[in-house]
Structure formats: structure tokens, C-alpha cells
Design a protein around this motif. Structure first.
Motif, PDB file in Angstrom:
ATOM      1  N   SER A   1       0.793  -1.027  -0.167  1.00  0.00           N
ATOM      2  CA  SER A   1       0.027  -0.020  -0.012  1.00  0.00           C
ATOM      3  C   SER A   1       0.866   1.290   0.122  1.00  0.00           C
ATOM      4  O   SER A   1       1.859   1.235   0.786  1.00  0.00           O
ATOM      5  CB  SER A   1      -0.981   0.036   1.397  1.00  0.00           C
ATOM      6  N   HIS A   2       0.309   2.106  -0.513  1.00  0.00           N
ATOM      7  CA  HIS A   2       1.171   3.492  -0.851  1.00  0.00           C
ATOM      8  C   HIS A   2       0.787   4.521   0.444  1.00  0.00           C
ATOM      9  O   HIS A   2       1.334   5.429   0.962  1.00  0.00           O
ATOM     10  CB  HIS A   2       0.840   4.290  -1.986  1.00  0.00           C
ATOM     11  N   ASN A   3      -0.474   3.947   1.254  1.00  0.00           N
ATOM     12  CA  ASN A   3      -0.868   4.582   2.390  1.00  0.00           C
ATOM     13  C   ASN A   3      -0.599   3.798   3.726  1.00  0.00           C
ATOM     14  O   ASN A   3      -1.237   2.875   4.029  1.00  0.00           O
ATOM     15  CB  ASN A   3      -2.487   4.817   2.081  1.00  0.00           C
ATOM     16  N   GLN A   4       0.710   4.241   4.071  1.00  0.00           N
ATOM     17  CA  GLN A   4       0.891   3.554   5.502  1.00  0.00           C
ATOM     18  C   GLN A   4      -0.154   3.350   6.665  1.00  0.00           C
ATOM     19  O   GLN A   4      -0.048   2.630   7.430  1.00  0.00           O
ATOM     20  CB  GLN A   4       2.549   3.950   5.914  1.00  0.00           C
ATOM     21  N   ASP A   5      -0.612   4.563   6.869  1.00  0.00           N
ATOM     22  CA  ASP A   5      -1.536   4.616   7.843  1.00  0.00           C
ATOM     23  C   ASP A   5      -2.842   3.657   7.617  1.00  0.00           C
ATOM     24  O   ASP A   5      -2.926   3.020   8.518  1.00  0.00           O
ATOM     25  CB  ASP A   5      -2.290   6.095   8.139  1.00  0.00           C
ATOM     26  N   LYS A   6      -3.133   3.515   6.363  1.00  0.00           N
ATOM     27  CA  LYS A   6      -4.237   2.644   6.010  1.00  0.00           C
ATOM     28  C   LYS A   6      -3.706   1.234   6.177  1.00  0.00           C
ATOM     29  O   LYS A   6      -4.536   0.128   6.488  1.00  0.00           O
ATOM     30  CB  LYS A   6      -4.854   2.830   4.565  1.00  0.00           C
ATOM     31  N   ALA A   7      -2.657   0.888   5.824  1.00  0.00           N
ATOM     32  CA  ALA A   7      -1.873  -0.287   5.969  1.00  0.00           C
ATOM     33  C   ALA A   7      -2.011  -0.634   7.579  1.00  0.00           C
ATOM     34  O   ALA A   7      -2.132  -1.987   7.835  1.00  0.00           O
ATOM     35  CB  ALA A   7      -0.593  -0.344   5.464  1.00  0.00           C
ATOM     36  N   LYS A   8      -1.462   0.169   8.214  1.00  0.00           N
ATOM     37  CA  LYS A   8      -1.420  -0.423   9.859  1.00  0.00           C
ATOM     38  C   LYS A   8      -2.811  -0.279  10.168  1.00  0.00           C
ATOM     39  O   LYS A   8      -3.044  -1.198  11.016  1.00  0.00           O
ATOM     40  CB  LYS A   8      -0.972   0.977  10.500  1.00  0.00           C
ATOM     41  N   GLU A   9      -3.642   0.459   9.613  1.00  0.00           N
ATOM     42  CA  GLU A   9      -5.221   0.069  10.271  1.00  0.00           C
ATOM     43  C   GLU A   9      -5.458  -1.210   9.845  1.00  0.00           C
ATOM     44  O   GLU A   9      -6.503  -1.893  10.369  1.00  0.00           O
ATOM     45  CB  GLU A   9      -6.115   1.280   9.567  1.00  0.00           C
ATOM     46  N   ALA A  10      -5.344  -1.549   8.591  1.00  0.00           N
ATOM     47  CA  ALA A  10      -5.811  -2.913   7.943  1.00  0.00           C
ATOM     48  C   ALA A  10      -5.060  -3.978   8.840  1.00  0.00           C
ATOM     49  O   ALA A  10      -5.817  -5.212   9.095  1.00  0.00           O
ATOM     50  CB  ALA A  10      -5.419  -3.092   6.482  1.00  0.00           C
ATOM     51  N   MET A  11      -3.863  -3.936   9.177  1.00  0.00           N
ATOM     52  CA  MET A  11      -3.114  -5.080  10.107  1.00  0.00           C
ATOM     53  C   MET A  11      -3.850  -5.010  11.332  1.00  0.00           C
ATOM     54  O   MET A  11      -4.100  -6.204  11.982  1.00  0.00           O
ATOM     55  CB  MET A  11      -1.772  -4.767  10.199  1.00  0.00           C
ATOM     56  N   ALA A  12      -4.101  -3.951  11.875  1.00  0.00           N
ATOM     57  CA  ALA A  12      -4.839  -4.065  13.137  1.00  0.00           C
ATOM     58  C   ALA A  12      -6.203  -4.472  13.163  1.00  0.00           C
ATOM     59  O   ALA A  12      -6.551  -5.258  14.126  1.00  0.00           O
ATOM     60  CB  ALA A  12      -5.002  -2.312  13.827  1.00  0.00           C
ATOM     61  N   TRP A  13      -6.840  -4.370  12.202  1.00  0.00           N
ATOM     62  CA  TRP A  13      -8.276  -5.012  12.028  1.00  0.00           C
ATOM     63  C   TRP A  13      -8.072  -6.486  11.927  1.00  0.00           C
ATOM     64  O   TRP A  13      -8.832  -7.198  12.366  1.00  0.00           O
ATOM     65  CB  TRP A  13      -8.840  -4.369  10.470  1.00  0.00           C
ATOM     66  N   LEU A  14      -6.991  -7.013  11.061  1.00  0.00           N
ATOM     67  CA  LEU A  14      -6.991  -8.295  10.820  1.00  0.00           C
ATOM     68  C   LEU A  14      -6.672  -8.985  12.311  1.00  0.00           C
ATOM     69  O   LEU A  14      -7.080 -10.213  12.642  1.00  0.00           O
ATOM     70  CB  LEU A  14      -5.548  -8.589   9.809  1.00  0.00           C
TER      71      LEU A  14
END
Length: 308
Positions: free
Chosen positions: A100-113
Motif C-alpha cells: 500500500s502507498h498509504n502507510q496509515d491505512k496499511a497499519k489500520e488494516a493490519m490492526a483490523w486483521l
């Protein structure tokens, strides 16, 4: 993802001199005819049909299968909630990779997982009638949800339960006679170690209906059958499944005679039963190997509590 193993109940054959013996068995288009001899040599026979079942087909527990299916569910959810993050699942390692080019979204997605993973694991286990379980050795494992299977099998077994019900001069006497009749009947069902290759290809468990229709079972399969029959006839009778290393028994709230095997659980005494067979052990009599483990407190107890 945490790795757990399945509980293996080897259900050692109780090789004792007196054995409960079937004299015949037929299953013709759902009509079951069975005869057996009890420990006194008295012939017994039954003819019955089971009610339609509610249980879905059960599967064998395979950690890799659970992990694969849970991850696939998580992938569908994370892609829906975070379309800007690209996830891939590599095989055979079953590792998740993201871009992902959006690191904040990537962190959010990993936290969701991470937050959803435990919920999806539990949902998968519940769907397939498994549960996390801590055996006497303290190592978290997975086993069949024997209690749930027993309780959901009650209505299916109603015709058989009614035929096994005995009369007595009082309700306690009738209950004790019924338990004795059930115990002898279930012990006479041919024993088969289901975790072996000639059993059920490693599945290691048959539902109460399958035990009766296929005329075979091991310890936890037979314990589940007896718990279901008792819960159908006597929903108010307190009973519990007792798991010791490699084996399962049933405990019921019935009076014990001197010398009977019992357990004390939550301030109450329970009489122990050995439904496995083929040894014709009456209520309160258990195998010497079982007694050694019970006396050493190498056991886990699960109550069988019908809801309404």
C-alpha cells in the motif's frame, strides 16, 4: 495464528473377563434391530427408528484447514474494508503480505486483521462443532464439542431412550435402573478405536446417531451417546463428561455404594460410569487405569447442562 492440536482419545479397550456381548444387529432402511446379553447373561433386545437428525455432517479437525479457511474469510473482510491495501496469501506457508502507498491505512488494516482473527477462529470452531479445551496436561488443544453434540442429539434419540427407560418403585430407583440398562446397552456396542486407519480415517469421533446406525464407537463417542440419552429422559439429572489422558467417562448425580468410584466436582459427588465397553462394568465400577488417573486428579470435567 496460534497452533493447537486435536485431543487424541485413544480409548484403550477395557480387557476384562466379563464383556457385554451383542447377539445380533441389523439396520434395514433405518429400522434398527439389536440384541445383547447383559453381565448376568440375560438376553435383551430392541427394535427402533431414530428421529430425523439436526446435526450437520461433522468434519475432522485439521489445523491447516482451519487456518486456510479463517485467512480466506479475513482476506475477504479486509479487502472490503480497506480496498486501498493489497493483500496476498502465499502458499504453502499461509503468510499474509500487503502492499500500500498509504502507510496509515496499511497499519489500520493490519490492526483490523489481528482484532478479527480470534473471532473468526472461534466462529470456525463453533460452526464445525469444535471447541478450545485445556486437558489435564495444561496445553491448549481443540476437541469436539461433545456436550453440544450430545444436547443437540437428544430429540433424535427419543425413540431409543423411551425403550431403555425402566420402571421402579420410586423415581430414584427407576432412574438407577435406567442408567444400568443404558450402560449395558452402550457397552455392548462393538468397540472400535476411531483414530486408527481402520476406524474413520483419523476422524476419531462418531455422533450418537452414527454410533447407533454404524454399530461401533470409541470412548468419547459412546460417552456422548449416553449423555444424550440421559439428557433426553432426565434433563434435571446432573451429569458431566470426564476427560482423563487418552480416555473419557461419564459422571452422574446418583447415589454411590461403598467402594464405588466417584469424583467430587464443585462441592458435589458424582458416580463414575465407563460406557466404552466391552467390559460389562456396572455404575460405579471403572477400569484400574482410569481409577489411577482419577485418583491422581489427572482429569478435566465438563458439565452437561440442558437449556430448557
Amino acid at each position: 495464528m496460534k497452533r493447537t492440536t486435536a485431543i487424541l482419545l485413544l480409548c484403550t479397550l477395557l480387557a476384562l473377563p466379563v464383556a457385554a456381548a451383542q447377539t445380533y444387529f441389523t439396520n434395514s432402511l433405518g429400522q434398527i434391530n439389536v440384541g445383547w446379553q447383559d453381565s448376568a447373561g440375560k438376553p435383551r433386545q430392541l427394535t427402533y427408528r431414530l428421529e430425523p437428525g439436526k446435526l450437520p455432517p461433522l468434519i475432522a479437525y485439521r489445523p491447516a484447514r482451519m487456518e486456510e479457511e479463517v485467512l480466506q474469510t479475513l482476506l475477504r473482510g479486509v479487502r472490503e474494508n480497506y480496498p486501498e491495501v493489497q493483500f496476498t496469501l502465499s502458499r504453502p506457508s499461509l503468510e499474509l503480505h500487503l502492499k500500500s502507498h498509504n502507510q496509515d491505512k496499511a497499519k489500520e488494516a493490519m490492526a483490523w486483521l489481528e482484532a478479527q482473527r480470534g473471532k473468526e477462529e472461534q466462529a470456525w470452531l463453533t460452526k464445525h462443532y469444535f471447541q478450545y479445551f485445556t486437558p489435564p496436561d495444561g496445553q491448549l488443544a481443540v476437541k469436539q464439542d461433545h456436550v453440544r453434540i450430545a444436547l443437540e442429539s437428544r430429540s433424535t434419540l427419543a425413540p431409543l431412550a423411551e425403550q431403555l427407560k425402566q420402571q421402579g418403585s420410586s423415581e430414584p430407583e427407576a432412574r438407577q435402573k435406567t442408567v444400568a440398562e443404558m450402560l449395558a446397552f452402550i457397552q455392548s456396542i462393538p468397540y472400535q478405536q476411531l483414530d486408527s486407519l481402520n476406524g474413520r480415517q483419523g476422524k476419531g469421533f462418531l455422533t450418537p446417531r452414527q454410533v447407533l446406525e454404524q454399530n461401533r464407537g470409541d470412548c468419547d463417542s459412546k460417552v456422548t451417546l449416553m449423555a444424550a440419552l440421559l439428557a433426553q429422559l432426565f434433563p434435571e439429572l446432573k451429569q458431566a463428561m470426564v476427560f482423563i489422558p487418552g480416555h473419557a467417562m461419564l459422571a452422574v448425580d446418583l447415589p454411590a455404594k461403598p467402594g464405588d468410584a466417584t469424583i467430587s466436582w464443585q462441592g458435589q459427588s458424582y458416580l463414575l460410569l465407563e460406557p466404552t465397553g466391552p467390559a460389562a462394568l456396572p455404575a460405579g465400577q471403572i477400569a484400574s487405569t482410569s481409577k489411577t488417573l482419577v485418583d491422581g486428579k489427572q482429569l478435566s470435567v465438563q458439565p452437561v447442562q440442558p437449556k430448557g
